[in-house]
Design an enzyme around this catalytic site. Structure first.
Site, PDB file in Angstrom:
ATOM      1  N   TYR A 165     -45.313  39.330   4.917  1.00  0.00           N
ATOM      2  CA  TYR A 165     -45.952  39.276   3.609  1.00  0.00           C
ATOM      3  C   TYR A 165     -45.065  38.566   2.596  1.00  0.00           C
ATOM      4  O   TYR A 165     -43.887  38.295   2.862  1.00  0.00           O
ATOM      5  CB  TYR A 165     -46.278  40.689   3.108  1.00  0.00           C
ATOM      6  CG  TYR A 165     -45.070  41.471   2.619  1.00  0.00           C
ATOM      7  CD1 TYR A 165     -44.140  41.993   3.515  1.00  0.00           C
ATOM      8  CD2 TYR A 165     -44.841  41.676   1.252  1.00  0.00           C
ATOM      9  CE1 TYR A 165     -43.031  42.701   3.074  1.00  0.00           C
ATOM     10  CE2 TYR A 165     -43.736  42.394   0.806  1.00  0.00           C
ATOM     11  CZ  TYR A 165     -42.836  42.894   1.714  1.00  0.00           C
ATOM     12  OH  TYR A 165     -41.738  43.579   1.283  1.00  0.00           O
ATOM     13  N   ARG A 210     -40.587  30.655   2.755  1.00  0.00           N
ATOM     14  CA  ARG A 210     -40.090  31.859   3.418  1.00  0.00           C
ATOM     15  C   ARG A 210     -41.166  32.450   4.327  1.00  0.00           C
ATOM     16  O   ARG A 210     -40.879  32.939   5.422  1.00  0.00           O
ATOM     17  CB  ARG A 210     -39.610  32.893   2.406  1.00  0.00           C
ATOM     18  CG  ARG A 210     -38.950  34.095   3.087  1.00  0.00           C
ATOM     19  CD  ARG A 210     -38.309  35.042   2.112  1.00  0.00           C
ATOM     20  NE  ARG A 210     -39.281  35.605   1.199  1.00  0.00           N
ATOM     21  CZ  ARG A 210     -38.973  36.341   0.128  1.00  0.00           C
ATOM     22  NH1 ARG A 210     -37.703  36.586  -0.147  1.00  0.00           N
ATOM     23  NH2 ARG A 210     -39.914  36.824  -0.645  1.00  0.00           N
ATOM     24  N   ARG A 240     -55.508  47.444  21.502  1.00  0.00           N
ATOM     25  CA  ARG A 240     -54.108  47.855  21.332  1.00  0.00           C
ATOM     26  C   ARG A 240     -53.282  47.674  22.604  1.00  0.00           C
ATOM     27  O   ARG A 240     -53.495  48.361  23.608  1.00  0.00           O
ATOM     28  CB  ARG A 240     -54.048  49.314  20.855  1.00  0.00           C
ATOM     29  CG  ARG A 240     -52.651  49.726  20.425  1.00  0.00           C
ATOM     30  CD  ARG A 240     -52.597  51.153  19.910  1.00  0.00           C
ATOM     31  NE  ARG A 240     -51.249  51.477  19.449  1.00  0.00           N
ATOM     32  CZ  ARG A 240     -50.254  51.821  20.267  1.00  0.00           C
ATOM     33  NH1 ARG A 240     -50.475  51.888  21.559  1.00  0.00           N
ATOM     34  NH2 ARG A 240     -49.048  52.079  19.786  1.00  0.00           N
ATOM     35  N   LYS A 272     -39.430  38.947   6.474  1.00  0.00           N
ATOM     36  CA  LYS A 272     -40.129  39.810   5.504  1.00  0.00           C
ATOM     37  C   LYS A 272     -41.353  40.431   6.175  1.00  0.00           C
ATOM     38  O   LYS A 272     -42.494  39.995   5.970  1.00  0.00           O
ATOM     39  CB  LYS A 272     -40.506  38.990   4.256  1.00  0.00           C
ATOM     40  CG  LYS A 272     -40.820  39.844   3.038  1.00  0.00           C
ATOM     41  CD  LYS A 272     -40.840  39.006   1.789  1.00  0.00           C
ATOM     42  CE  LYS A 272     -41.382  39.751   0.587  1.00  0.00           C
ATOM     43  NZ  LYS A 272     -40.601  40.898   0.161  1.00  0.00           N
ATOM     44  N   GLU A 323     -28.508  45.623   0.329  1.00  0.00           N
ATOM     45  CA  GLU A 323     -29.489  45.192  -0.679  1.00  0.00           C
ATOM     46  C   GLU A 323     -30.286  46.409  -1.128  1.00  0.00           C
ATOM     47  O   GLU A 323     -30.061  47.518  -0.648  1.00  0.00           O
ATOM     48  CB  GLU A 323     -30.416  44.126  -0.100  1.00  0.00           C
ATOM     49  CG  GLU A 323     -31.247  44.622   1.068  1.00  0.00           C
ATOM     50  CD  GLU A 323     -32.168  43.558   1.650  1.00  0.00           C
ATOM     51  OE1 GLU A 323     -32.556  42.635   0.929  1.00  0.00           O
ATOM     52  OE2 GLU A 323     -32.521  43.686   2.843  1.00  0.00           O
ATOM     53  N   LEU A 335     -32.584  40.370   3.109  1.00  0.00           N
ATOM     54  CA  LEU A 335     -33.651  39.388   2.922  1.00  0.00           C
ATOM     55  C   LEU A 335     -33.142  38.335   1.928  1.00  0.00           C
ATOM     56  O   LEU A 335     -32.575  38.693   0.885  1.00  0.00           O
ATOM     57  CB  LEU A 335     -34.894  40.071   2.344  1.00  0.00           C
ATOM     58  CG  LEU A 335     -36.078  39.133   2.126  1.00  0.00           C
ATOM     59  CD1 LEU A 335     -36.751  38.797   3.462  1.00  0.00           C
ATOM     60  CD2 LEU A 335     -37.100  39.757   1.185  1.00  0.00           C
TER      61      LEU A 335
HETATM   62  N1  PLP Z   1     -34.815  42.572  -0.461  1.00  0.00           N
HETATM   63  C1  PLP Z   1     -35.884  43.300  -0.067  1.00  0.00           C
HETATM   64  C2  PLP Z   1     -35.708  44.321   1.004  1.00  0.00           C
HETATM   65  C3  PLP Z   1     -37.133  43.084  -0.649  1.00  0.00           C
HETATM   66  O1  PLP Z   1     -38.192  43.807  -0.244  1.00  0.00           O
HETATM   67  C4  PLP Z   1     -37.262  42.121  -1.681  1.00  0.00           C
HETATM   68  C5  PLP Z   1     -38.564  41.900  -2.331  1.00  0.00           C
HETATM   69  O2  PLP Z   1     -39.538  42.499  -2.030  1.00  0.00           O
HETATM   70  C6  PLP Z   1     -36.119  41.403  -2.072  1.00  0.00           C
HETATM   71  C7  PLP Z   1     -34.918  41.647  -1.432  1.00  0.00           C
HETATM   72  C8  PLP Z   1     -36.204  40.376  -3.156  1.00  0.00           C
HETATM   73  O3  PLP Z   1     -36.897  39.233  -2.699  1.00  0.00           O
HETATM   74  P1  PLP Z   1     -37.683  38.300  -3.724  1.00  0.00           P
HETATM   75  O4  PLP Z   1     -36.692  37.863  -4.753  1.00  0.00           O
HETATM   76  O5  PLP Z   1     -38.153  37.168  -2.895  1.00  0.00           O
HETATM   77  O6  PLP Z   1     -38.782  39.115  -4.304  1.00  0.00           O
END
Ligand code: PLP
Length: 287
Positions: free
Chosen positions: A33, A52, A100, A148, A181, A206
């Site tokens: 997503y 991304r 499934r 993501k 993070e 991420l």
């Molecule tokens: N890290 C995680 C785990 C996230 O879920 C997100 C955003 O949802 C980010 C970092 C920040 O990413 P972005 O700046 O692309 O929103």
């Protein structure tokens, strides 16, 4: 005017929009997503979000549900139909609908959902005036959080823990005591020497789109910057701390695990990065 969602080729009333019970996103979290900010009628950094998305799809061998140019049009159309001038647009692609079975189904078309919602203009800016609190929690996620995916259960639990502690974000901490993070954001500090620090975007985090754009802002403003790991202790004794994400842009952190950062007020570097962000971010007219 009802909210509208895009689901696999159709624009539907949000309240009635639904996916199949055997959508692999629902059964296996087999999907990816993106969330983009919409500000003053523009989708912020859409090309970077779609880049991304392309990477996430490739890493999981999921095809594009529609051509990238068509997806851009759908995003803009969903924003337009929902009359969002300030808010968010969400896009989700799953491997598709199939009986499934763990292994990849053959001949299945990826499933696409796009939604958008309004967020009161200025609400995040107001929040930035007071800042947020974070709590730390062990990073118990898999080692491909650079993709993501919609598999967000550890993030759900971490953010719930933060909420129950009266905080607004959780910072994941790896086995070496280093901050990775946030539950839905990237983590930053400003050291006592005024150096901005954030963790390198390897597999452990991420690569936030906002983080990438902020690196352009940092270069433009000529700020001192280091891409390296940092401990929870270093963060607690930093001059400033903040998070970045498409939904919060730059949000000052005023306390970590109940310990105030510096004087317990939002820091000036975070606030100036926040102000400078939109000058550098790419804006795509939404409607
Ligand atoms: N890290 C995680 C785990 C996230 O879920 C997100 C955003 O949802 C980010 C970092 C920040 O990413 P972005 O700046 O692309 O929103």
């Amino acid at each position: 005017m009802p909210r509208i969602a895009y689901v696999n080729g159709r624009y539907l009333r949000h309240a009635e929009a639904a996916v199949h019970v055997e959508d692999r996103g629902y059964q296996f979290a087999d999907g990816v997503y993106e969330v983009c900010e919409v500000a003053r009628g523009y989708i912020i950094d859409m090309p970077r979000h779609l880049d991304r998305l392309a990477r996430s799809l490739k890493e999981l061998s999921i095809g594009w549900p529609v051509h990238r140019n068509v997806l851009e049009l759908i995003l803009r159309e969903v924003v337009r139909r929902n009359r969002v001038t300030d808010g968010l647009v969400y896009v989700q692609v799953t491997r598709g609908v199939a009986s499934r079975d763990f292994t990849f189904p053959e001949g299945v078309r990826p499933a696409l959902v796009v939604t958008a919602r309004k967020v009161p203009a200025g609400s995040q800016a107001k929040r930035a005036e007071t800042g947020i609190k974070v709590v730390t929690t062990p990073d118990n996620r898999w080692d491909r959080v650079d993709i993501k995916t919609v598999g967000l259960l550890p993030n759900v639990l971490a953010k719930q823990k933060a909420k129950e502690a009266g905080a607004q974000e959780a910072w994941f901490v790896d086995g070496d005591g280093m901050v990775t993070e946030g539950g839905s954001s990237n983590a930053w500090i400003v050291t006592r020497d005024g150096v901005l620090v954030t963790r390198p975007a390897e597999h452990g985090i991420l690569r936030g789109v906002t983080r990438t754009t902020l690196l352009d802002v940092v270069a433009k403003l000529g700020l001192k910057f280091e891409e390296r790991r940092f401990t929870v202790e270093e963060a607690k004794s930093a001059r400033e701390a903040f998070i970045s994400s498409a939904t919060t842009i730059v949000m000052p952190v005023i306390a970590i695990d109940g310990q105030p950062i510096a004087n317990g007020h939002p820091g000036s570097v975070a606030l100036s990065l926040r102000r400078a962000f939109f000058d550098v971010a790419e804006k795509t007219k939404a409607c």
